[in-house]
Write a protein that holds these residues in place. Sequence first.
Motif, mmCIF file in Angstrom:
data_model
loop_
_atom_site.group_PDB
_atom_site.id
_atom_site.type_symbol
_atom_site.label_atom_id
_atom_site.label_comp_id
_atom_site.label_asym_id
_atom_site.label_seq_id
_atom_site.Cartn_x
_atom_site.Cartn_y
_atom_site.Cartn_z
ATOM 1 N N PRO A 1 -4.165 4.797 -5.323
ATOM 2 C CA PRO A 1 -3.142 5.708 -4.791
ATOM 3 C C PRO A 1 -3.160 5.843 -3.274
ATOM 4 O O PRO A 1 -2.103 6.053 -2.664
ATOM 5 C CB PRO A 1 -3.485 7.048 -5.466
ATOM 6 C CG PRO A 1 -4.234 6.676 -6.692
ATOM 7 C CD PRO A 1 -4.986 5.427 -6.369
ATOM 8 N N GLU A 2 -4.328 5.701 -2.649
ATOM 9 C CA GLU A 2 -4.386 5.901 -1.200
ATOM 10 C C GLU A 2 -3.634 4.835 -0.418
ATOM 11 O O GLU A 2 -3.376 4.990 0.784
ATOM 12 C CB GLU A 2 -5.840 5.960 -0.723
ATOM 13 C CG GLU A 2 -6.694 4.787 -1.131
ATOM 14 C CD GLU A 2 -7.456 5.015 -2.423
ATOM 15 O OE1 GLU A 2 -8.497 4.368 -2.617
ATOM 16 O OE2 GLU A 2 -6.996 5.836 -3.250
ATOM 17 N N LEU A 3 -3.232 3.745 -1.101
ATOM 18 C CA LEU A 3 -2.421 2.723 -0.431
ATOM 19 C C LEU A 3 -0.954 3.121 -0.320
ATOM 20 O O LEU A 3 -0.203 2.529 0.459
ATOM 21 C CB LEU A 3 -2.513 1.389 -1.183
ATOM 22 C CG LEU A 3 -3.848 0.660 -1.188
ATOM 23 C CD1 LEU A 3 -3.723 -0.647 -1.978
ATOM 24 C CD2 LEU A 3 -4.313 0.363 0.231
ATOM 25 N N ALA A 4 -0.534 4.099 -1.101
ATOM 26 C CA ALA A 4 0.894 4.413 -1.203
ATOM 27 C C ALA A 4 1.535 4.796 0.133
ATOM 28 O O ALA A 4 2.611 4.260 0.473
ATOM 29 C CB ALA A 4 1.109 5.512 -2.237
ATOM 30 N N PRO A 5 0.958 5.691 0.923
ATOM 31 C CA PRO A 5 1.661 6.072 2.170
ATOM 32 C C PRO A 5 1.923 4.893 3.098
ATOM 33 O O PRO A 5 3.030 4.772 3.650
ATOM 34 C CB PRO A 5 0.700 7.093 2.801
ATOM 35 C CG PRO A 5 -0.061 7.659 1.655
ATOM 36 C CD PRO A 5 -0.254 6.507 0.710
ATOM 37 N N LYS A 6 0.934 4.019 3.277
ATOM 38 C CA LYS A 6 1.137 2.895 4.190
ATOM 39 C C LYS A 6 2.164 1.918 3.645
ATOM 40 O O LYS A 6 2.989 1.387 4.400
ATOM 41 C CB LYS A 6 -0.171 2.161 4.442
ATOM 42 C CG LYS A 6 -0.022 1.015 5.451
ATOM 43 C CD LYS A 6 -1.318 0.309 5.712
ATOM 44 C CE LYS A 6 -1.166 -0.730 6.829
ATOM 45 N NZ LYS A 6 -0.048 -1.674 6.622
ATOM 46 N N ARG A 7 2.152 1.669 2.339
ATOM 47 C CA ARG A 7 3.122 0.732 1.770
ATOM 48 C C ARG A 7 4.546 1.268 1.918
ATOM 49 O O ARG A 7 5.468 0.508 2.215
ATOM 50 C CB ARG A 7 2.803 0.443 0.309
ATOM 51 C CG ARG A 7 1.537 -0.384 0.112
ATOM 52 C CD ARG A 7 1.355 -0.783 -1.342
ATOM 53 N NE ARG A 7 2.363 -1.739 -1.771
ATOM 54 C CZ ARG A 7 2.271 -3.068 -1.615
ATOM 55 N NH1 ARG A 7 1.216 -3.590 -1.013
ATOM 56 N NH2 ARG A 7 3.221 -3.871 -2.063
ATOM 57 N N VAL A 8 4.725 2.557 1.704
ATOM 58 C CA VAL A 8 6.048 3.137 1.886
ATOM 59 C C VAL A 8 6.465 3.056 3.350
ATOM 60 O O VAL A 8 7.615 2.716 3.679
ATOM 61 C CB VAL A 8 6.081 4.587 1.382
ATOM 62 C CG1 VAL A 8 7.411 5.249 1.746
ATOM 63 C CG2 VAL A 8 5.869 4.632 -0.130
ATOM 64 N N ALA A 9 5.532 3.330 4.265
ATOM 65 C CA ALA A 9 5.848 3.248 5.694
ATOM 66 C C ALA A 9 6.212 1.820 6.087
ATOM 67 O O ALA A 9 7.166 1.600 6.858
ATOM 68 C CB ALA A 9 4.660 3.740 6.519
ATOM 69 N N ASP A 10 5.463 0.839 5.574
ATOM 70 C CA ASP A 10 5.776 -0.569 5.867
ATOM 71 C C ASP A 10 7.160 -0.924 5.361
ATOM 72 O O ASP A 10 7.931 -1.618 6.041
ATOM 73 C CB ASP A 10 4.733 -1.485 5.225
ATOM 74 C CG ASP A 10 3.382 -1.402 5.905
ATOM 75 O OD1 ASP A 10 3.316 -0.881 7.035
ATOM 76 O OD2 ASP A 10 2.384 -1.871 5.314
#
Length: 304
Positions: free
Chosen positions: A150-159
Amino acid sequence: MSTADTTYTARRTHQDRFVTLRGLRHHLLQWGDSSLVTPERPLLVMLHGWMDVGASFQFAVDALREERCIVAMDWRGFGLSDNGPSDSYWFPDYLGDLDALLDQLSPDAPVDLLGHSMGGNVVMSYAGVRPARIRRLINLEGFGLPDMPPELAPKRVADWLDELKTPQQLKPYPSLEAVAERLIKTNPRLAAEKARWLAPHWSREVDGEWIILGDPAHKRTNPVLYRKAEIVAGWSRIEAPTLWIEGDSTDITKWWGNRYPREDFESRLGVVKQLERHVLANAGHMLHHDQPEALAAHLENFLG
């Protein structure tokens, strides 16, 4: 390569068909007549991988000894099928398109279903949610992806948001020969005559340049996380006898490094109840190009 060199000659010619699935026009290649379909030898549906096309299966279809009705579809945004209606592609849309395809082609009878790479992942997920629609299931190197915490979610959405601001592009090529050379660069095992045959199915001419038949939007980051637990839950519900085939030269570490160890994949495949496995010698990820005869022999033995 030179234009004087030979081009592959297909042993079985296909018919081009177009069907509307969920509002998008999809391209189908069909080998054999529907009169060949029987309960013991149902329709065989083949689904290609990312940045590929349905015509990619031609060499394997030619290698089959027995005539049967086979359909290969270009996924949305690939080949001659329409692009998606938005600026991104979502995995559930492939499942929806496949469900709509089978509603049209075989509404009352199970099919034999084959997928390569991305297509292999789609057919595995589909067979888990629609188990009664599949008689036999074949997965050609549909490994899936590493689990995404789950901690990958913010960066993937930002990318993804950042990438939406810039149009995606694919490199154009000056000639069909250049397209064929690009195919060989990607897969050095691909024979030159097969590359020449694939090139016009894999690209089209626009203003004097050859453009790959794949929507550049496929290159965007997917903001939806890939969750192993959800995949395993689906695979564990597969009822059809399942055939897994891979090439002996495929090395998944070159794609994901140590983020996706082999034992992780083996644990996923281990939940499939009726599983037959084979490894093709002298074959990589594009095993249907590298060893179509060996692949066809396994398919015929498995499909009966």
